[in-house]
Design a protein around this motif. Structure first.
Motif, PDB file in Angstrom:
ATOM      1  N   VAL A  34      10.511  11.738   7.653  1.00 15.63           N
ATOM      2  CA  VAL A  34       9.644  11.650   8.830  1.00 15.63           C
ATOM      3  C   VAL A  34       8.729  12.862   8.858  1.00 15.63           C
ATOM      4  N   PRO A  35       7.414  12.652   8.877  1.00 17.76           N
ATOM      5  CA  PRO A  35       6.701  11.380   8.902  1.00 17.76           C
ATOM      6  C   PRO A  35       6.782  10.644   7.550  1.00 17.76           C
ATOM      7  N   THR A  36       7.001   9.362   7.608  1.00 13.87           N
ATOM      8  CA  THR A  36       7.018   8.529   6.404  1.00 13.87           C
ATOM      9  C   THR A  36       5.591   8.211   5.982  1.00 13.87           C
ATOM     10  N   VAL A  37       5.314   8.362   4.696  1.00 19.33           N
ATOM     11  CA  VAL A  37       3.994   8.051   4.154  1.00 19.33           C
ATOM     12  C   VAL A  37       4.074   6.702   3.445  1.00 19.33           C
ATOM     13  N   ILE A  38       3.303   5.737   3.945  1.00 21.19           N
ATOM     14  CA  ILE A  38       3.323   4.367   3.430  1.00 21.19           C
ATOM     15  C   ILE A  38       2.019   4.099   2.699  1.00 21.19           C
ATOM     16  N   GLY A  39       2.106   3.798   1.424  1.00 20.80           N
ATOM     17  CA  GLY A  39       0.926   3.490   0.623  1.00 20.80           C
ATOM     18  C   GLY A  39       0.372   2.124   1.005  1.00 20.80           C
ATOM     19  N   HIS A  40      -0.725   2.110   1.752  1.00 22.98           N
ATOM     20  CA  HIS A  40      -1.317   0.893   2.301  1.00 22.98           C
ATOM     21  C   HIS A  40      -1.953   0.068   1.193  1.00 22.98           C
ATOM     22  N   ARG A  41      -1.319  -1.056   0.862  1.00 20.94           N
ATOM     23  CA  ARG A  41      -1.770  -1.899  -0.248  1.00 20.94           C
ATOM     24  C   ARG A  41      -1.759  -1.115  -1.561  1.00 20.94           C
ATOM     25  N   GLY A  42      -0.878  -0.130  -1.629  1.00 18.23           N
ATOM     26  CA  GLY A  42      -0.815   0.774  -2.771  1.00 18.23           C
ATOM     27  C   GLY A  42      -1.546   2.055  -2.453  1.00 18.23           C
ATOM     28  N   ALA A  43      -2.303   2.544  -3.414  1.00 20.68           N
ATOM     29  CA  ALA A  43      -3.197   3.684  -3.180  1.00 20.68           C
ATOM     30  C   ALA A  43      -4.613   3.131  -3.172  1.00 20.68           C
ATOM     31  N   SER A  44      -4.923   2.331  -2.157  1.00 21.26           N
ATOM     32  CA  SER A  44      -6.163   1.564  -2.165  1.00 21.26           C
ATOM     33  C   SER A  44      -7.406   2.413  -1.962  1.00 21.26           C
ATOM     34  N   GLY A  45      -7.234   3.690  -1.639  1.00 17.68           N
ATOM     35  CA  GLY A  45      -8.387   4.580  -1.610  1.00 17.68           C
ATOM     36  C   GLY A  45      -8.900   4.932  -2.987  1.00 17.68           C
ATOM     37  N   TYR A  46      -8.078   4.669  -4.010  1.00 17.56           N
ATOM     38  CA  TYR A  46      -8.412   5.089  -5.373  1.00 17.56           C
ATOM     39  C   TYR A  46      -8.404   3.959  -6.398  1.00 17.56           C
ATOM     40  N   ARG A  47      -7.816   2.815  -6.063  1.00 19.95           N
ATOM     41  CA  ARG A  47      -7.716   1.683  -6.984  1.00 19.95           C
ATOM     42  C   ARG A  47      -7.907   0.388  -6.198  1.00 19.95           C
ATOM     43  N   PRO A  48      -8.385  -0.681  -6.827  1.00 16.11           N
ATOM     44  CA  PRO A  48      -8.450  -1.958  -6.122  1.00 16.11           C
ATOM     45  C   PRO A  48      -7.092  -2.326  -5.530  1.00 16.11           C
ATOM     46  N   GLU A  49      -7.091  -2.735  -4.276  1.00 14.89           N
ATOM     47  CA  GLU A  49      -5.858  -2.944  -3.525  1.00 14.89           C
ATOM     48  C   GLU A  49      -5.011  -4.077  -4.106  1.00 14.89           C
ATOM     49  N   HIS A  50      -3.705  -3.978  -3.838  1.00 16.54           N
ATOM     50  CA  HIS A  50      -2.739  -5.003  -4.242  1.00 16.54           C
ATOM     51  C   HIS A  50      -2.844  -5.343  -5.728  1.00 16.54           C
ATOM     52  N   THR A  51      -2.885  -4.297  -6.537  1.00 14.03           N
ATOM     53  CA  THR A  51      -2.755  -4.434  -7.984  1.00 14.03           C
ATOM     54  C   THR A  51      -1.587  -3.556  -8.414  1.00 14.03           C
ATOM     55  N   LEU A  52      -1.026  -3.859  -9.563  1.00 10.52           N
ATOM     56  CA  LEU A  52       0.048  -2.998 -10.062  1.00 10.52           C
ATOM     57  C   LEU A  52      -0.461  -1.584 -10.299  1.00 10.52           C
ATOM     58  N   GLY A  53      -1.749  -1.454 -10.611  1.00 10.14           N
ATOM     59  CA  GLY A  53      -2.319  -0.118 -10.768  1.00 10.14           C
ATOM     60  C   GLY A  53      -2.350   0.643  -9.462  1.00 10.14           C
ATOM     61  N   SER A  54      -2.668  -0.032  -8.367  1.00 10.80           N
ATOM     62  CA  SER A  54      -2.679   0.605  -7.052  1.00 10.80           C
ATOM     63  C   SER A  54      -1.270   0.962  -6.608  1.00 10.80           C
ATOM     64  N   TYR A  55      -0.311   0.073  -6.841  1.00  5.42           N
ATOM     65  CA  TYR A  55       1.076   0.357  -6.471  1.00  5.42           C
ATOM     66  C   TYR A  55       1.631   1.533  -7.279  1.00  5.42           C
ATOM     67  N   GLN A  56       1.347   1.531  -8.584  1.00  6.47           N
ATOM     68  CA  GLN A  56       1.866   2.604  -9.434  1.00  6.47           C
ATOM     69  C   GLN A  56       1.299   3.952  -9.019  1.00  6.47           C
ATOM     70  N   LEU A  57       0.006   3.989  -8.722  1.00 10.39           N
ATOM     71  CA  LEU A  57      -0.601   5.254  -8.329  1.00 10.39           C
ATOM     72  C   LEU A  57      -0.027   5.746  -7.008  1.00 10.39           C
ATOM     73  N   ALA A  58       0.187   4.845  -6.057  1.00  8.55           N
ATOM     74  CA  ALA A  58       0.791   5.259  -4.787  1.00  8.55           C
ATOM     75  C   ALA A  58       2.143   5.905  -5.028  1.00  8.55           C
ATOM     76  N   LEU A  59       2.934   5.294  -5.884  1.00  8.13           N
ATOM     77  CA  LEU A  59       4.250   5.847  -6.194  1.00  8.13           C
ATOM     78  C   LEU A  59       4.124   7.179  -6.909  1.00  8.13           C
ATOM     79  N   ASP A  60       3.218   7.264  -7.869  1.00 11.33           N
ATOM     80  CA  ASP A  60       3.034   8.510  -8.617  1.00 11.33           C
ATOM     81  C   ASP A  60       2.523   9.636  -7.724  1.00 11.33           C
ATOM     82  N   LEU A  61       1.728   9.296  -6.713  1.00 13.32           N
ATOM     83  CA  LEU A  61       1.225  10.307  -5.791  1.00 13.32           C
ATOM     84  C   LEU A  61       2.279  10.757  -4.786  1.00 13.32           C
ATOM     85  N   GLY A  62       3.393  10.015  -4.719  1.00 20.19           N
ATOM     86  CA  GLY A  62       4.491  10.439  -3.862  1.00 20.19           C
ATOM     87  C   GLY A  62       4.728   9.622  -2.620  1.00 20.19           C
ATOM     88  N   ALA A  63       4.041   8.479  -2.459  1.00 14.53           N
ATOM     89  CA  ALA A  63       4.270   7.645  -1.274  1.00 14.53           C
ATOM     90  C   ALA A  63       5.750   7.323  -1.139  1.00 14.53           C
TER      91      ALA A  63
END
Length: 386
Positions: A53-82
């Motif tokens: 807390v506060p929990t950081v939730i990657g919205h549609r992944g890391a959609s600020g940096y990759r097209p949303e709802h792609t495995l690339g966006s999800y992977q980047l969100a995880l790699d960034l620490g979401a």
């Protein structure tokens, strides 16, 4: 909202600082800093009480940096620490669940470039609104897999168009397998935040979302109360239906105060979101869900000029009924920020997003959806370290 980003040094400097800051802290260090809030140690299992807390939730992944709802966006969100990575689910014609923010895929795929699908373009009325384009429920999964994902808002995020065509539309089962693989590699569960989109509409087509979703959750062992996954929907009846199928944690999403959930419209329930955020409404939600996902304006309203005003009592009222709050969505760009945190005249340049995070975190929210997880993690660590 559709103007191009100019690539100002400020925008790049903030992104660089966020990435370097995350690396310097170490992802676990950032999470540990955030966990000095109300939450306990994270990563041990899926219980909501273990969320930082506060929990950081990657919205549609890391959609600020990759097209949303792609495995690339999800992977980047995880790699960034979401701490959690979000998926939105819609069905295909043959009943598969795929990850798209909307079933209208006109703006998030290259479907318009496929002459073989030109005849599929149509107009539909979904939740009372007319849309013209191409829709997932008119395609089989095999057909959808011939399409490639594209950036949804290229005018705001032209850098993301570099990745247009790189990824296909993922199925939810592919995401579950990805999460399992990443969890084994990292030695801790990968948490997912899963939304049923337009469930009443799809049920009317014979494409109910909840039953196939529950089957997938059971198949992949994410159907228990301590599973590393949260279910969410703007339609309370979808969450109630899921509650009868699985024990996975559940959250009711809440939009503007004057709006009514579409299942309420269809069933004749007169209540609005304003009713649901009152103590009686929150008590009702708490009977079948563990949290709410309100729009940020329900936490701190804005005045006519778009500036933040006084926080509502929603956080206190929800916590009094045992509900956590994960409001949506904070983004770095000026055009998406409250007016008091915009900087300069370029709507697509980054504003004082750290100031905005601090204002929202100060209300006591439990987490936040963000297109830029790295920035949110730095803001969470700053807040927890006060």
């Amino acid at each position: 909202m559709t103007e191009r980003v100019t690539g100002t040094p400020g925008r790049r400097a903030l992104l660089g600082a966020a990435v370097l800051g995350t690396a310097a802290l170490g992802l676990s260090g950032t999470a540990q800093a955030a966990e000095r809030g109300r939450g306990g140690p994270g990563g041990g299992h899926g219980s909501l009480r273990d969320l930082p807390v506060p929990t950081v939730i990657g919205h549609r992944g890391a959609s600020g940096y990759r097209p949303e709802h792609t495995l690339g966006s999800y992977q980047l969100a995880l790699d960034l620490g979401a701490h959690i990575v979000e998926q939105d689910l819609v069905p295909t014609k043959d009943g598969h669940l795929v990850c798209r923010h909307e079933n209208d895929i006109t703006g998030t795929t290259d479907v318009a470039d496929h002459p073989e699908f030109a005849g599929r373009r149509t107009t539909k009325r979904i939740d009372g609104v007319s849309y013209t384009g191409w829709f997932t429920e008119d395609f089989t999964l095999a057909e959808l897999k011939t399409l490639r994902a594209t950036e949804r808002i290229p005018g705001n995020r032209p850098d993301n168009t570099l990745y247009d065509g790189r990824w296909t539309i993922p199925t939810f089962e592919e995401v579950l397998r990805w999460a399992e693989k990443e969890g084994r590699r990292r030695g801790e569960p990968v948490r997912l935040y899963v939304e049923t989109k337009h469930p009443t509409y799809f049920r009317s087509l014979g494409l109910g979302l909840e039953e196939p979703l529950a089957r997938l959750l059971r198949r992949h062992g994410r159907d228990r109360g301590n599973s590393p996954l949260i279910l969410q929907s703007f339609e309370p009846s979808s969450i109630q239906r899921l509650a009868r199928l699985v024990d996975t944690p559940r959250v009711v999403l809440l939009s503007g105060p004057k709006e009514r959930p579409w299942d309420f419209v269809e069933s004749g329930d007169p209540r609005t979101v304003a009713d649901l955020v009152k103590p009686a409404g929150l008590k009702w939600i708490a009977s079948f869900a563990q949290g709410i996902g309100p729009t940020l304006d329900l936490v701190i309203p804005k005045d006519a000029s778009g500036r933040l005003t006084t926080p509502t009592t929603l956080v206190k009222d929800a916590h009094a009924r045992g509900l956590l709050l994960h409001p949506y969505t904070l983004r770095n760009e000026n055009s998406f920020l409250p007016a008091d945190f915009r900087r300069g005249s370029d709507p697509n340049a980054y504003g004082d997003v750290f100031g905005a995070y601090a204002a929202y975190f100060a209300t006591g929210i439990d987490g936040i959806f963000t297109d830029h997880p790295d920035t949110a993690l730095l803001a969470a660590a700053d807040f927890a370290g006060r």
